[in-house]
Design a protein around this motif. Sequence first.
Motif, mmCIF file in Angstrom:
data_model
loop_
_atom_site.group_PDB
_atom_site.id
_atom_site.type_symbol
_atom_site.label_atom_id
_atom_site.label_comp_id
_atom_site.label_asym_id
_atom_site.label_seq_id
_atom_site.Cartn_x
_atom_site.Cartn_y
_atom_site.Cartn_z
ATOM 1 N N MET A 432 -41.931 -39.547 -2.444
ATOM 2 C CA MET A 432 -41.182 -39.127 -1.429
ATOM 3 C C MET A 432 -40.905 -39.634 -0.320
ATOM 4 S SD MET A 432 -42.747 -35.100 0.261
ATOM 5 C CE MET A 432 -44.468 -35.722 0.726
ATOM 6 N N ASN A 433 -39.930 -39.687 0.531
ATOM 7 C CA ASN A 433 -39.340 -39.705 2.069
ATOM 8 C C ASN A 433 -39.619 -41.553 1.581
ATOM 9 O OD1 ASN A 433 -38.627 -37.462 3.171
ATOM 10 N ND2 ASN A 433 -40.364 -37.318 3.436
ATOM 11 N N GLU A 434 -39.084 -41.695 0.174
ATOM 12 C CA GLU A 434 -39.025 -43.174 0.224
ATOM 13 C C GLU A 434 -39.994 -44.125 0.359
ATOM 14 O OE1 GLU A 434 -35.034 -44.854 -0.443
ATOM 15 O OE2 GLU A 434 -35.784 -42.430 -0.713
ATOM 16 N N ALA A 435 -41.361 -42.969 0.295
ATOM 17 C CA ALA A 435 -42.619 -43.909 0.162
ATOM 18 C C ALA A 435 -43.498 -43.227 -1.219
ATOM 19 C CB ALA A 435 -43.241 -43.750 1.424
ATOM 20 N N GLU A 436 -44.395 -43.588 -1.667
ATOM 21 C CA GLU A 436 -45.680 -43.305 -2.560
ATOM 22 C C GLU A 436 -46.827 -42.886 -1.164
ATOM 23 O OE1 GLU A 436 -48.404 -44.834 -6.098
ATOM 24 O OE2 GLU A 436 -47.507 -46.266 -5.101
ATOM 25 N N THR A 437 -46.330 -41.385 -1.522
ATOM 26 C CA THR A 437 -46.655 -40.546 -0.623
ATOM 27 C C THR A 437 -48.539 -40.493 -1.350
ATOM 28 O OG1 THR A 437 -45.071 -40.046 0.428
ATOM 29 C CG2 THR A 437 -47.249 -38.095 1.246
ATOM 30 N N PRO A 438 -49.378 -40.453 -0.348
ATOM 31 C CA PRO A 438 -50.599 -39.949 -1.140
ATOM 32 C C PRO A 438 -51.263 -38.138 -1.008
ATOM 33 C CG PRO A 438 -51.462 -41.537 1.229
ATOM 34 C CD PRO A 438 -49.528 -40.913 0.595
ATOM 35 N N ILE A 439 -52.277 -37.626 -1.609
ATOM 36 C CA ILE A 439 -52.486 -36.539 -1.278
ATOM 37 C C ILE A 439 -53.461 -36.388 -2.332
ATOM 38 C CG2 ILE A 439 -52.553 -34.215 -2.887
ATOM 39 C CD1 ILE A 439 -49.184 -34.650 -3.218
ATOM 40 N N ARG A 440 -54.247 -36.610 -1.329
ATOM 41 C CA ARG A 440 -56.346 -36.409 -2.030
ATOM 42 C C ARG A 440 -56.457 -35.216 -2.106
ATOM 43 N NH1 ARG A 440 -60.286 -36.266 1.885
ATOM 44 N NH2 ARG A 440 -58.960 -37.175 3.265
ATOM 45 N N PHE A 441 -57.597 -34.848 -2.348
ATOM 46 C CA PHE A 441 -57.857 -33.224 -3.228
ATOM 47 C C PHE A 441 -59.516 -33.285 -2.595
ATOM 48 C CE2 PHE A 441 -54.460 -33.347 -6.779
ATOM 49 C CZ PHE A 441 -54.263 -32.391 -6.624
ATOM 50 N N LEU A 442 -60.058 -31.684 -1.812
ATOM 51 C CA LEU A 442 -60.846 -31.711 -1.485
ATOM 52 C C LEU A 442 -61.559 -30.941 -1.786
ATOM 53 C CD1 LEU A 442 -59.061 -31.161 1.857
ATOM 54 C CD2 LEU A 442 -59.645 -33.403 1.619
ATOM 55 N N PHE A 443 -62.880 -31.757 -1.920
ATOM 56 C CA PHE A 443 -64.028 -30.617 -3.170
ATOM 57 C C PHE A 443 -64.916 -30.643 -2.302
ATOM 58 C CE2 PHE A 443 -61.905 -32.406 -5.882
ATOM 59 C CZ PHE A 443 -62.031 -32.161 -7.038
ATOM 60 N N ASN A 444 -66.024 -29.163 -2.134
ATOM 61 C CA ASN A 444 -67.134 -29.460 -1.240
ATOM 62 C C ASN A 444 -68.258 -29.382 -1.271
ATOM 63 O OD1 ASN A 444 -67.995 -27.442 -3.099
ATOM 64 N ND2 ASN A 444 -66.766 -25.273 -2.252
ATOM 65 N N GLU A 445 -69.668 -29.283 -1.265
ATOM 66 C CA GLU A 445 -70.872 -29.818 -1.999
ATOM 67 C C GLU A 445 -71.148 -28.949 -3.239
ATOM 68 O OE1 GLU A 445 -73.566 -28.461 1.219
ATOM 69 O OE2 GLU A 445 -73.406 -29.847 2.358
ATOM 70 N N LYS A 446 -70.243 -28.308 -3.548
ATOM 71 C CA LYS A 446 -70.726 -27.633 -5.434
ATOM 72 C C LYS A 446 -69.717 -28.103 -6.122
ATOM 73 C CE LYS A 446 -72.466 -23.349 -3.804
ATOM 74 N NZ LYS A 446 -72.383 -21.302 -3.218
ATOM 75 N N ASN A 447 -68.923 -29.261 -5.961
ATOM 76 C CA ASN A 447 -67.735 -30.049 -5.930
ATOM 77 C C ASN A 447 -66.957 -28.582 -6.229
ATOM 78 O OD1 ASN A 447 -67.188 -31.975 -7.375
ATOM 79 N ND2 ASN A 447 -67.901 -32.118 -9.419
#
Length: 470
Positions: A432-447
């Motif tokens: 996206m936007n001429e770059a490899e853009t990271p997407i990180r998924f968020l997890f809580n203490e209960k996974n």
Amino acid sequence: MTNYENYAEKILEKYKAPGAALGVAKDGEVVYERGVGHRNVEENLEVTKETIFGIASITKSFTGVAIMQLQEAGKLSVNDRAITYLPELKFNSKEHTEKVTVHHLLTHTAGLPPLPTLYHAMRRTMENDSSVSEKQLERLKEHDPIDNYDELMKFIGELEIDLLGEPGTQFSYSNDSYALLGAIIERVSGTPYDVYVTENILKPAGMDRSTFDIETVLKSDNVTTLYAKDNVGEKGVYASRAWWDSEAMCAGGFLRSTLADMLNYTEIFRNAGLVGKNRILTPESVKEMIHPHVQFQENKYYGYGLMITANFNGGTLVEHGGSLKGVSSNMGVIPEKGLASVVLINLAGVPAFKLMAASFNAALGFAPEKPVATYNDYEISIEQLKKYVGNFKSGEGVEMSVKIEDNQLHFENEGITYKMRPVGEHLFTIEMNEAETPIRFLFNEKNEMYGLFLGVRQILKEKVKDEVAK
């Protein structure tokens, strides 16, 4: 810089940008300066180094400078609690509110998710703009306009905010945090935010054509026309002259400037606080601004109103970008190399950061298209992909989704679908936007997956907002 010039022209043409101002300086001397295209296509008026553009969120760095000046003057400390200066401030929890410091606001770590404030703060200028969609207009009607700091804090105080975590523990880019810093600057200095910045930063830095005042912008003999893109109709890229503005959110993104002025401004960070013979900040304050206070991606940090890439071609990249209607912008400095770069464009959605990084690459002898970051493949099973599926929505009105198609994750945003490449645990990239853009998924203490981190924001998963990691 010929290879950079050719690369920039291709990118600007690909994204149909009507006009741009590009500049590079070395040790305070301009080595490349060019207006590309037009500030007004219809009248065949070209871009020059003195053309006024919006700079949007680059304004946040000026807010950072102002806070540091007030700290130098002994009028505040970044470690002070925000309620010392804004006693009426309230975020859901009184206990949480009392812990938020000026430092937390500066580093986007106050625990605030994206909020709908900016929309309502721009309502006066948006509701009479023909480029605003029916959906946007309906959203504007959900609340009265937010015209000043008192109304801003009242609005935030009445919201049921799903706080992301204890102050200092969670990073998520927050326009509201910088609006509140504007209120602090005004109260501590006894001067309106825009007047303070004009007198204490713009004038001593020789930024004579830079202004917050929209009337001054409109009366200028060398100001860009704003352009918008019609993604669903037949207009294509078209002139849309209405400038969005907001007094309440001024400190977050409403300065207008020129290429020449912005290259002057970069000297603060290249030259340890000096612009010519005028000292804007002490070297110690500059170091504090460009310190990597909080990490939000691999090799990416936030300082005070500035983003820091810790290792960029053997130097430290200090920069900030901006995006708003009719604005794509970026300003960067590599202090160790004596280099500075500014990119100003009169259309939103153009990869200004990529153009800025390309200019530094070229100046350092690399190919302009050299990526800032690269990622390796990561093995993940089809079964594991299922835990990332969901719909995501932010208070700023952004809606996105993650789905599985053909045994692969796909990310959808604004009607565009991107293939997601696994590159680490809970980490994927999209092109996206001429770059490899990271997407990180968020997890809580209960996974349990409760959201994703894209760009600089946490976007929460719909219907799963009460189990945020603490």
